[in-house]
Design a protein around this motif. Structure first.
Motif, short mmCIF file in Angstrom:
data_model
loop_
_atom_site.label_atom_id
_atom_site.label_comp_id
_atom_site.label_asym_id
_atom_site.label_seq_id
_atom_site.Cartn_x
_atom_site.Cartn_y
_atom_site.Cartn_z
N GLU A 48 -3.57 9.49 22.46
CA GLU A 48 -2.45 10.42 22.47
C GLU A 48 -1.43 10.05 21.39
N GLU A 49 -1.17 8.76 21.21
CA GLU A 49 -0.23 8.33 20.19
C GLU A 49 -0.79 8.59 18.79
N ILE A 50 -2.06 8.29 18.61
CA ILE A 50 -2.69 8.47 17.31
C ILE A 50 -2.74 9.94 16.93
N ASP A 51 -2.96 10.81 17.91
CA ASP A 51 -3.06 12.25 17.65
C ASP A 51 -1.75 12.86 17.17
N LYS A 52 -0.64 12.16 17.36
CA LYS A 52 0.66 12.65 16.89
C LYS A 52 0.89 12.37 15.41
N LEU A 53 0.04 11.54 14.82
CA LEU A 53 0.16 11.19 13.41
C LEU A 53 -0.42 12.30 12.53
N PRO A 54 -0.02 12.37 11.26
CA PRO A 54 -0.65 13.31 10.33
C PRO A 54 -2.16 13.07 10.27
N GLU A 55 -2.90 14.11 9.92
CA GLU A 55 -4.36 14.04 9.94
C GLU A 55 -4.90 12.91 9.07
N ALA A 56 -4.28 12.68 7.92
CA ALA A 56 -4.73 11.60 7.05
C ALA A 56 -4.58 10.24 7.72
N MET A 57 -3.48 10.04 8.43
CA MET A 57 -3.27 8.78 9.13
C MET A 57 -4.21 8.66 10.33
N GLN A 58 -4.56 9.77 10.94
CA GLN A 58 -5.54 9.74 12.02
C GLN A 58 -6.90 9.27 11.49
N ARG A 59 -7.26 9.74 10.28
CA ARG A 59 -8.51 9.28 9.67
C ARG A 59 -8.47 7.78 9.42
N PHE A 60 -7.32 7.30 8.98
CA PHE A 60 -7.17 5.86 8.75
C PHE A 60 -7.35 5.10 10.06
N CYS A 61 -6.71 5.57 11.13
CA CYS A 61 -6.81 4.89 12.42
C CYS A 61 -8.26 4.85 12.91
N LYS A 62 -8.98 5.94 12.68
CA LYS A 62 -10.40 5.97 13.07
C LYS A 62 -11.22 5.03 12.20
N TYR A 63 -10.88 4.97 10.91
CA TYR A 63 -11.63 4.12 9.98
C TYR A 63 -11.50 2.64 10.36
N VAL A 64 -10.28 2.22 10.73
CA VAL A 64 -10.08 0.80 11.06
C VAL A 64 -10.44 0.49 12.51
N GLY A 65 -10.62 1.55 13.35
CA GLY A 65 -10.98 1.33 14.75
C GLY A 65 -9.79 0.99 15.63
N LEU A 66 -8.66 1.68 15.43
CA LEU A 66 -7.43 1.32 16.11
C LEU A 66 -7.40 1.68 17.59
N GLU A 67 -7.94 2.84 17.96
CA GLU A 67 -7.83 3.31 19.34
C GLU A 67 -8.39 2.30 20.33
N GLY A 68 -7.60 2.02 21.35
CA GLY A 68 -8.04 1.12 22.41
C GLY A 68 -7.77 -0.34 22.13
N THR A 69 -7.31 -0.68 20.93
CA THR A 69 -7.03 -2.08 20.62
C THR A 69 -5.61 -2.43 21.04
N LYS A 70 -5.36 -3.71 21.23
CA LYS A 70 -4.07 -4.19 21.69
C LYS A 70 -2.99 -3.99 20.62
N LYS A 71 -1.81 -3.59 21.06
CA LYS A 71 -0.69 -3.50 20.14
C LYS A 71 -0.21 -4.91 19.80
N ILE A 72 -0.08 -5.18 18.52
CA ILE A 72 0.27 -6.51 18.07
C ILE A 72 1.79 -6.70 18.09
N ASN A 73 2.22 -7.82 18.65
CA ASN A 73 3.65 -8.13 18.73
C ASN A 73 4.15 -8.78 17.45
N ALA A 74 3.30 -9.60 16.85
CA ALA A 74 3.65 -10.27 15.60
C ALA A 74 2.36 -10.67 14.91
N VAL A 75 2.44 -10.81 13.59
CA VAL A 75 1.27 -11.20 12.83
C VAL A 75 1.68 -12.22 11.78
#
Length: 277
Positions: A48-75
């Motif tokens: 749901e959060e990813i779907d609110k992004l522009p289509e190009a950014m949605q493609r990026f999220c799919k490419y890196v495999g973001l959906e379902g991964t933990k939100k990072i607090n710090a890196v």
């Protein structure tokens, strides 16, 4: 007198060779302290959060495999043996180790670098304050401060850097409340970061397969040109994605200053170690 001078020179050289750095220790202590006080979350990146992004950014999220991964607090990202140009005029290349820390909420960015200049240790730090200023300072020979700047423009540069570094090194940062996106066309997205009343913008380039390949901003870099502080272009090139903790993360990052008459690749990294918190 000659013996004393020789002893002094030997002492200085030995001091330079010791791996311990008081400036690096202070930096790491401050990062560890900030990490302890960071509110940790176990939330995951939702469709749901990813779907609110522009289509190009949605493609990026799919490419890196973001959906379902933990939100990072710090890196923490350590760039080893990075090619770095300290002086654009002389274009002398240094081998630098760059220790970068990014915090998600609240926003924070700081980095520490270590290199040698003509055999003399050089240490530098990027930092920011709570009153909307950012700074850079450098030490030569571990003891002599050779420069320090602290102003609003450096803070803005830190914001823009955080936006790029965060998204490519820790993709869940793309869902940050500090960011807004505007799709320009199928391959380009305008990104805006706002924090502490200061704003920075730039444009991401997304390939057809979803890989993020480039970022450009004309707001991040200010240089002295003919004695006048002037804005120049700043481009980040991103390549060689590999799997890191179930996400595709680039292993090649190049930062380029774009002057009216030339381009200078001043940061070129291809060895990146990443720790997520």
């Amino acid at each position: 007198m000659t013996i004393l001078l020789v002893i002094l020179i030997i002492g200085v050289i030995v001091y330079w060779k010791i791996p311990y750095s008081i400036h690096k220790k202070i930096f790491l202590d401050s990062m560890e302290k900030r990490l302890i006080h960071t509110k940790m979350t176990s939330a995951v990146c939702s469709s749901e959060e990813i779907d609110k992004l522009p289509e190009a950014m949605q493609r990026f999220c799919k490419y890196v495999g973001l959906e379902g991964t933990k939100k990072i607090n710090a890196v923490r990202a350590t760039f080893k043996n990075t090619k770095f140009i300290f002086d654009d005029q002389k274009e002398k290349v240094l081998d630098m180790n760059y220790d970068l820390w990014l915090f998600a909420t609240p926003w924070y960015r700081s980095a520490f670098c270590m290199a040698t200049m003509y055999g003399i240790p050089f240490e530098g730090q990027d930092y920011c304050t709570d009153n909307g200023t950012g700074g850079m300072k450098g030490y030569l020979g571990r003891s002599i401060k050779i420069f320090e700047t602290c102003d609003t423009e450096t803070y803005r540069a830190g914001l823009i850097s955080w936006m790029v570094e965060g998204i490519i090194l820790s993709p869940s940062f793309i869902l940050s409340p500090y960011l807004k996106f505007e799709e320009m066309d199928r391959s380009h997205v305008k990104a805006t970061i706002t924090y502490n009343g200061i704003t920075g913008t730039g444009i991401f380039t997304i390939a057809q397969d979803g890989a993020m390949t480039e970022f450009y901003s004309d707001e991040r870099q200010i240089e002295m040109i003919n004695g006048v502080k002037s804005r120049i272009g700043w481009r980040c090139e991103i390549d060689q994605y590999e799997m890191v903790d179930h996400l595709k993360i680039p292993q090649s990052v190049r930062s380029i200053k774009v002057y009216p008459d030339k381009e200078v690749v001043y940061f070129d990294a291809s060895e990146i170690d990443i720790i997520y918190y």
